[in-house]
Design an enzyme around this catalytic site. Structure first.
Site, PDB file in Angstrom:
ATOM      1  N   GLU A  66     -11.498  19.774   7.661  1.00 23.03           N
ATOM      2  CA  GLU A  66     -10.391  19.958   6.708  1.00 23.03           C
ATOM      3  C   GLU A  66     -10.725  21.052   5.698  1.00 23.03           C
ATOM      4  O   GLU A  66     -10.133  21.106   4.638  1.00 23.03           O
ATOM      5  CB  GLU A  66      -9.933  18.635   6.084  1.00 23.03           C
ATOM      6  CG  GLU A  66     -10.991  17.815   5.393  1.00 23.03           C
ATOM      7  CD  GLU A  66     -11.465  18.443   4.092  1.00 23.03           C
ATOM      8  OE1 GLU A  66     -12.516  19.118   4.128  1.00 23.03           O
ATOM      9  OE2 GLU A  66     -10.807  18.267   3.058  1.00 23.03           O
ATOM     10  N   TRP A  67     -11.664  21.915   6.092  1.00 25.13           N
ATOM     11  CA  TRP A  67     -11.952  23.182   5.403  1.00 25.13           C
ATOM     12  C   TRP A  67     -12.463  23.015   3.972  1.00 25.13           C
ATOM     13  O   TRP A  67     -12.368  23.931   3.158  1.00 25.13           O
ATOM     14  CB  TRP A  67     -10.713  24.093   5.416  1.00 25.13           C
ATOM     15  CG  TRP A  67      -9.927  24.015   6.684  1.00 25.13           C
ATOM     16  CD1 TRP A  67     -10.413  24.274   7.936  1.00 25.13           C
ATOM     17  CD2 TRP A  67      -8.560  23.626   6.850  1.00 25.13           C
ATOM     18  NE1 TRP A  67      -9.420  24.086   8.861  1.00 25.13           N
ATOM     19  CE2 TRP A  67      -8.265  23.695   8.228  1.00 25.13           C
ATOM     20  CE3 TRP A  67      -7.545  23.254   5.972  1.00 25.13           C
ATOM     21  CZ2 TRP A  67      -7.010  23.387   8.753  1.00 25.13           C
ATOM     22  CZ3 TRP A  67      -6.288  22.952   6.474  1.00 25.13           C
ATOM     23  CH2 TRP A  67      -6.027  23.016   7.853  1.00 25.13           C
ATOM     24  N   GLY A  68     -12.935  21.811   3.635  1.00 23.86           N
ATOM     25  CA  GLY A  68     -13.439  21.595   2.278  1.00 23.86           C
ATOM     26  C   GLY A  68     -12.343  21.424   1.248  1.00 23.86           C
ATOM     27  O   GLY A  68     -12.607  21.453   0.044  1.00 23.86           O
ATOM     28  N   ASP A 108     -12.004  29.137   7.741  1.00 26.81           N
ATOM     29  CA  ASP A 108     -12.535  29.684   8.998  1.00 26.81           C
ATOM     30  C   ASP A 108     -13.414  30.915   8.760  1.00 26.81           C
ATOM     31  O   ASP A 108     -13.038  31.830   8.025  1.00 26.81           O
ATOM     32  CB  ASP A 108     -11.388  30.089   9.928  1.00 26.81           C
ATOM     33  CG  ASP A 108     -10.648  28.869  10.465  1.00 26.81           C
ATOM     34  OD1 ASP A 108     -10.947  27.743  10.030  1.00 26.81           O
ATOM     35  OD2 ASP A 108      -9.762  29.066  11.320  1.00 26.81           O
ATOM     36  N   ASP A 152      -8.954  18.430  13.275  1.00 26.01           N
ATOM     37  CA  ASP A 152      -8.479  19.442  12.326  1.00 26.01           C
ATOM     38  C   ASP A 152      -7.504  18.823  11.315  1.00 26.01           C
ATOM     39  O   ASP A 152      -7.191  17.623  11.375  1.00 26.01           O
ATOM     40  CB  ASP A 152      -7.812  20.568  13.135  1.00 26.01           C
ATOM     41  CG  ASP A 152      -8.066  21.955  12.559  1.00 26.01           C
ATOM     42  OD1 ASP A 152      -8.312  22.058  11.350  1.00 26.01           O
ATOM     43  OD2 ASP A 152      -8.001  22.925  13.333  1.00 26.01           O
TER      44      ASP A 152
HETATM   45  C1  GLA Z   1      -8.294  25.748  12.367  1.00 21.19           C
HETATM   46  C2  GLA Z   1      -9.789  25.423  12.457  1.00 21.19           C
HETATM   47  C3  GLA Z   1     -10.443  26.365  13.465  1.00 21.19           C
HETATM   48  C4  GLA Z   1      -9.773  26.206  14.820  1.00 21.19           C
HETATM   49  C5  GLA Z   1      -8.274  26.459  14.692  1.00 21.19           C
HETATM   50  C6  GLA Z   1      -7.528  26.111  15.975  1.00 21.19           C
HETATM   51  O1  GLA Z   1      -8.076  27.018  11.845  1.00 21.19           O
HETATM   52  O2  GLA Z   1     -10.388  25.542  11.200  1.00 21.19           O
HETATM   53  O3  GLA Z   1     -11.835  26.113  13.567  1.00 21.19           O
HETATM   54  O4  GLA Z   1     -10.017  24.905  15.295  1.00 21.19           O
HETATM   55  O5  GLA Z   1      -7.696  25.660  13.645  1.00 21.19           O
HETATM   56  O6  GLA Z   1      -6.157  26.274  15.858  1.00 21.19           O
END
Ligand code: GLA
Length: 400
Positions: free
Chosen positions: A198-200, A220, A165
């Site tokens: 890293e969510w893009g 997410d 993450d």
């Molecule tokens: C982030 C990630 C999720 C999950 C949470 C856990 O938000 O994007 O997929 O792993 O952390 O805390």
């Protein structure tokens, strides 16, 4: 709770969407020659498995993981192709004096290795979660400064998959940190799938194919129709970079978590397969309904996701913004096609064979949810698609 940087991300998302056509054009013009792709021999098709986060968040334990592995087998999920059982955040609490990462002794009283052994004994593979920064998103110790030590610890436990993450990483450079962990995993002595999360935020589609086996393209997912569609639309912008060993990840599945109808979940599952997305279930496998199990184990939709060509599908036609046709090339010369109805009323949607990338006049059409052959058609195929729903087809050219 969202870290501040991610909350900001949500606020800017609307602006990003408006600026998108320009941004896309700019990135095509500025495209750099691709770096050498990661070649660890893993994830030649999109990874399939289960992850604790979407349903259980921090409520993870040894017994949950054992019961989930059992349910993976007894439900038929393992035989349908699901392989990795992944514990997400909150399994770890501290580091010992020599820096070794420690599992929560209350929740994992036997430690992690016996648990990994148990998962392996069920014919499955075992995955774990960490964070490239100093702390995970839930404040547990991160991997920063311990990359090689953690990779070796995970290998000694029998870990087969690591999700890393990006919380608490302020000031760090994402390509550098993730490459550091890629190299640590390569030196760990065990083949380990590397999942970048890293969510893009740092344009991973530009560098992650040479670093990880999969990378999150979005924030997410939530268990709602608009969230699922948002992740679909954002991830689909990067279709050209996906291929065997390296996949866009629009986030884990919400199928069976209760926030969407079964039609919506069928559409969700269809679209993830069309995008060649990792199929990581995120529901409680121990108590899932027959309908959820039928969706998650549909062999014909899974076969599309796992197609050996590894070409991600794209949208080929729409009546903006609600009626769409998506198509994905398959290794045998046929196409997987999804008629996607994003509106609140049933609607007729027509797929033209040529628009779907099939340069033929006649083709046979098979319905992958009804498991029936619909017949031979000339030039196009139409069907009525339920509100917030999808019809998924395999269209095979008839060669004269
Ligand atoms: C982030 C990630 C999720 C999950 C949470 C856990 O938000 O994007 O997929 O792993 O952390 O805390």
């Amino acid at each position: 709770m969202l870290p501040a940087s991610r909350a900001r991300g949500r606020l800017v998302r609307a602006a990003v969407m408006i600026a998108l056509p320009l941004a896309t054009a700019a990135s095509i013009i500025a495209a750099r020659p691709p770096a050498k792709l990661l070649d660890n021999g893993l994830a030649r098709t999109p990874p399939m498995g289960w992850n604790s986060w979407n349903h259980f968040a921090c409520n993870v334990s040894d017994s949950l993981i054992r019961q989930t592995a059992d349910a993976m087998v007894s439900s038929g999920m393992r035989d349908a192709g699901y392989k990795y059982v992944v514990i997400d955040d909150c399994w770890q609490v501290a580091r010992s004096a020599d820096g070794t990462i420690q599992a929560d002794p209350q929740r994992f009283p036997h430690g992690i290795k016996p648990l990994a052994d148990y998962v392996h004994s069920r014919g499955l593979k075992f995955g774990i979660y960490t964070d490239a920064g100093t702390k995970t998103c839930q404040g547990r110790p991160g991997t920063y400064g311990h990359e090689l030590q953690d990779a070796k610890t995970y290998a000694s436990w029998g870990v087969d998959y690591v999700k890393e993450d990006w919380c608490n990483a302020r000031g760090l450079d994402a390509p550098t940190q993730y490459a550091k962990f890629r190299d640590a995993l390569a030196r760990s002595g065990r083949p380990i799938v590397f999942s970048i999360c890293e969510w893009g935020y740092n344009e991973p589609w530009e560098w992650a194919p040479s670093v990880g086996n999969l990378w999150r393209t979005t924030e997410d997912i939530e268990d709602t129709w608009p969230s699922m569609l948002s992740n679909l639309d954002i991830s689909a912008q990067h279709a050209t970079v996906a291929g065997p060993g390296h996949w866009n990840d629009p986030d884990m599945l919400e199928v069976g978590n209760g926030g969407m109808t079964d039609d919506e979940y069928r559409a969700h599952f269809s679209m993830w397969a069309l995008l060649a997305a990792p199929l990581i279930a995120g529901n409680d496998l121990r108590t899932m309904s027959a309908a959820t199990k039928t969706i998650l184990t549909n062999p014909e939709v899974i076969a599309v996701d796992q197609d050996s060509l590894g070409a991600e599908g794209i949208m080929v036609w729409d009546t903006p913004p609600e009626l769409q046709v998506w198509s994905r090339r398959l290794h045998d010369g046929s196409a997987a096609v999804v008629l996607l109805n994003r509106s609140t009323a049933p609607a007729k949607i027509t797929a033209s064979f040529r628009r779907a990338g099939l340069h033929v006049d006649s083709a046979t059409v098979r319905d992958l949810w009804k498991h029936t052959d619909r017949g031979t058609f000339a030039r196009e195929f139409s069907d009525t698609v339920p509100a917030h729903g999808a019809v998924m087809l395999k269209i095979s050219p008839l060669h004269r």
